[in-house]
Design a protein around this motif. Structure first.
Motif, PDB file in Angstrom:
ATOM      1  N   THR A  11       0.815  -1.209   0.000  1.00  0.00           N
ATOM      2  CA  THR A  11       0.000   0.000   0.000  1.00  0.00           C
ATOM      3  C   THR A  11       0.857   1.270   0.000  1.00  0.00           C
ATOM      4  O   THR A  11       2.068   1.217   0.204  1.00  0.00           O
ATOM      5  CB  THR A  11      -0.920   0.027   1.232  1.00  0.00           C
ATOM      6  N   GLN A  66      -2.805   4.211   4.433  1.00  0.00           N
ATOM      7  CA  GLN A  66      -3.735   3.760   3.408  1.00  0.00           C
ATOM      8  C   GLN A  66      -4.241   2.355   3.708  1.00  0.00           C
ATOM      9  O   GLN A  66      -5.413   2.039   3.457  1.00  0.00           O
ATOM     10  CB  GLN A  66      -3.105   3.778   2.013  1.00  0.00           C
ATOM     11  N   ASP A  72      -7.029   2.710   6.098  1.00  0.00           N
ATOM     12  CA  ASP A  72      -8.171   3.254   5.370  1.00  0.00           C
ATOM     13  C   ASP A  72      -8.880   2.149   4.583  1.00  0.00           C
ATOM     14  O   ASP A  72     -10.116   2.023   4.612  1.00  0.00           O
ATOM     15  CB  ASP A  72      -7.687   4.363   4.437  1.00  0.00           C
ATOM     16  N   PHE A  83      -8.708  -0.733  -3.682  1.00  0.00           N
ATOM     17  CA  PHE A  83      -7.357  -0.284  -4.035  1.00  0.00           C
ATOM     18  C   PHE A  83      -7.211  -0.104  -5.546  1.00  0.00           C
ATOM     19  O   PHE A  83      -6.597   0.863  -6.017  1.00  0.00           O
ATOM     20  CB  PHE A  83      -6.345  -1.309  -3.514  1.00  0.00           C
ATOM     21  N   THR A  87      -8.889   3.209  -6.497  1.00  0.00           N
ATOM     22  CA  THR A  87      -8.395   4.443  -5.886  1.00  0.00           C
ATOM     23  C   THR A  87      -6.909   4.700  -6.119  1.00  0.00           C
ATOM     24  O   THR A  87      -6.473   5.846  -6.098  1.00  0.00           O
ATOM     25  CB  THR A  87      -8.640   4.425  -4.367  1.00  0.00           C
ATOM     26  N   THR A  88      -6.131   3.648  -6.338  1.00  0.00           N
ATOM     27  CA  THR A  88      -4.674   3.832  -6.354  1.00  0.00           C
ATOM     28  C   THR A  88      -3.973   3.131  -7.513  1.00  0.00           C
ATOM     29  O   THR A  88      -2.959   3.610  -7.994  1.00  0.00           O
ATOM     30  CB  THR A  88      -4.068   3.331  -5.022  1.00  0.00           C
TER      31      THR A  88
END
Length: 404
Positions: free
Chosen positions: A99, A104, A107, A264, A267-268
Motif C-alpha cells: 500500500t 492507506q 483506510d 485499491f 483508488t490507487t
C-alpha cells in the motif's frame, strides 16, 4: 461576492478536524532555532542500499505499473519477513497488498468492513488518523481510554466493558503511538479471548514492530484463533527509516484482501514501482542497519526518560516505538498551553497529548527520534521552562548514563 461552498461539501468531510500534530509542526517550521520533538520521523536517512536499489530500477527503466497488489517478488519477501520475524504465514499471491503507506492500509481496512453506524473501538491515547478514517468509512469511532496506572495498556476488562451490539471491530497499535506502551503475549491472549467471545474483527497496527526494546514482539495474528479475524498493518516508514517513501504492507485472510484489493484498484492502482524495488532491497539486506537504529533509539529512550523524571516530569518507560508521553499535570497547564508556551519561550516543539484523545490531556508526546545533541539541548530547554513554572527537579549533569 464571495461564493458559499459549504453546501457542496460532504458533511463528514466538514466535520473532520485538521491534524493537531501538523499544527505544531507547521508552526515550528516557521521559526528559527527550534528543536522539534514533534513529528514521528527517524532522524536517520534511508540506508544507501535501499536508495540505490530504487535508483537502479529507474536506470533500468522499471517505470510501468506493477500488479495491483504489488510486485510479486516483493510480496513474496513480505511473506517471508512476516513468517520469520513474527511467526505468521500469509500467501503472497492472495493475502498481501503493498500500500501507499500504512495509513492507506488502515483506510482500506475500514472501507472494506464497515457499514453505516458500525462501531470501531479505538484504544486511546491513539494516533490522530484512526477516528477520522473510521468516520470517513461511515463507521462510528468509540474510544477506550487507558491510563498511566498500568502503562497505558489495554486490559481485557476494559475491552469487555466497551463492547455494544453495534461493535464490529477494534483497532489498536502496539507499540503504541503516542505512549510507546507494548502488549506482551499474555496480555494479547487475554484480549483475544474477548475478541473471540464477541466475534470481533481486529485491525492490528504493527508499524512499530521492529522497535521493541525489552521483549520479543508478538503479532496479534500469531495468537491462537486470531489469524482468521485479524487485518495486519505494517510498513517500512519507522523501522527502515523510509517515512517519505510512503510504503505499507497489509496482510489478512484472502476474503478480506479480495474486497480491499477492489477498492485499491479503483483508488490507487498500485504503489510506485521504483519505491517497491527499494522496499524489496530493504527486506533482503538491511536488517543489520535496522538493528543498529534500534540500539540507538533505545539509548536515546533511556536518556530522555531518565532526564524527564529528574527534572520534574513524571514519565513511564515505554516498551517500544520512539516516543515518550510524560505527564505535565504538575505545571497546572493544559497540554495545548504547555506545548504552545514551550515552543514560544524555549523553542522546543512537542505535541499536546489531547490531540490523541481525551485520555491524553495532561500529557505531551516527545519523539526521541532526534540526534543526541538535539535531545540534550531540548532537555535543558524544557528544564528551564519548568523552572520558570516553579518546578525544580534534580540538576542535570553531563554524566547521565544512557547506554543501558
Amino acid at each position: 461576492m464571495k461564493k458559499e461552498y459549504s453546501h457542496y461539501i460532504s458533511e463528514t468531510a466538514q466535520e473532520l478536524q485538521p491534524s493537531g500534530i501538523r499544527k505544531f509542526f507547521d508552526l515550528a517550521a516557521s521559526m528559527k532555532d527550534v528543536i522539534s520533538l514533534g513529528v514521528g520521523e527517524p532522524d536517520f536517512v534511508t540506508p544507501w542500499n535501499i536508495r540505490e536499489a530504487a535508483i537502479l530500477s529507474l536506470e533500468q527503466g522499471y517505470t510501468a505499473y506493477t500488479a495491483n497488489p504489488g510486485l510479486l517478488e516483493l510480496r513474496q519477501e513480505i511473506s517471508n519477513y512476516l513468517r520469520t520475524r513474527f511467526a505468521v504465514n500469509y500467501d503472497p499471491t492472495n493475502q498481501i497488498i503493498v500500500t501507499v503507506g500504512a495509513s492507506q492500509a488502515i483506510d482500506l481496512a475500514f472501507r472494506a468492513i464497515l457499514n453505516q453506524g458500525d462501531e470501531v473501538l479505538i484504544v486511546e491515547p491513539a494516533f490522530v488518523s484512526y477516528a477520522p478514517l473510521v468516520a470517513i468509512a461511515g463507521g462510528t469511532p468509540v474510544a477506550i481510554s487507558t491510563s498511566p496506572a498500568n502503562g497505558f495498556k489495554l486490559t481485557a476488562e476494559q475491552l469487555e466493558g466497551a463492547i455494544t451490539e453495534k461493535t464490529k471491530a477494534i483497532l489498536f497499535c502496539s507499540p503504541n503511538n503516542p505512549t510507546g506502551s507494548t502488549l506482551n503475549k499474555e496480555e494479547l491472549k487475554e484480549i483475544a479471548a474477548i475478541v473471540e467471545k464477541h466475534d470481533l474483527i481486529v485491525i492490528s497496527d504493527e508499524i512499530y514492530a521492529e522497535l521493541t526494546y525489552e521483549e520479543t514482539y508478538t503479532s496479534f495474528a500469531a495468537i491462537e484463533g486470531m489469524y482468521e479475524r485479524t487485518i495486519l498493518i505494517n510498513g517500512f516508514s519507522k523501522g527502515f527509516a523510509m517515512t517519505g517513501w510512503r510504503l505499507g504492507m497489509l496482510a489478512a485472510p484472502k476474503e478480506f484482501i479480495e474486497v480491499m484489493l477492489k477498492i485499491f484498484q479503483y483508488t490507487t492502482m498500485c504503489a510506485p514501482t521504483m519505491l517497491q524495488y527499494g522496499a524489496l532491497e530493504a527486506l533482503k539486506n538491511t536488517f543489520h542497519e535496522v538493528d543498529a537504529m534500534k540500539r540507538s533509539y533505545r539509548m536515546r529512550r533511556n536518556y530522555v526518560v531518565h532526564t524527564l523524571n529528574k527534572i520534574g516530569l513524571d514519565c513511564h518507560t515505554p516498551g517500544g516505538a520512539f516516543y515518550v508521553f510524560p505527564s505535565i499535570k504538575a505545571t497546572g497547564l493544559s497540554s495545548e498551553q504547555f506545548a504552545e508556551e514551550l515552543l514560544m519561550k524555549e523553542k522546543v516543539a512537542v505535541v499536546p497529548g489531547n490531540v490523541f484523545g481525551e485520555s491524553g490531556e495532561g500529557y505531551i508526546r516527545c519523539s526521541y527520534a532526534a540526534s543526541m545533541p538535539h535531545l540534550q539541548e531540548a532537555m535543558k530547554r524544557i528544564q528551564k521552562f519548568l523552572e520558570s513554572k516553579g518546578i525544580y527537579g534534580e540538576k542535570q549533569t553531563e554524566e547521565i548514563k544512557i547506554n543501558q
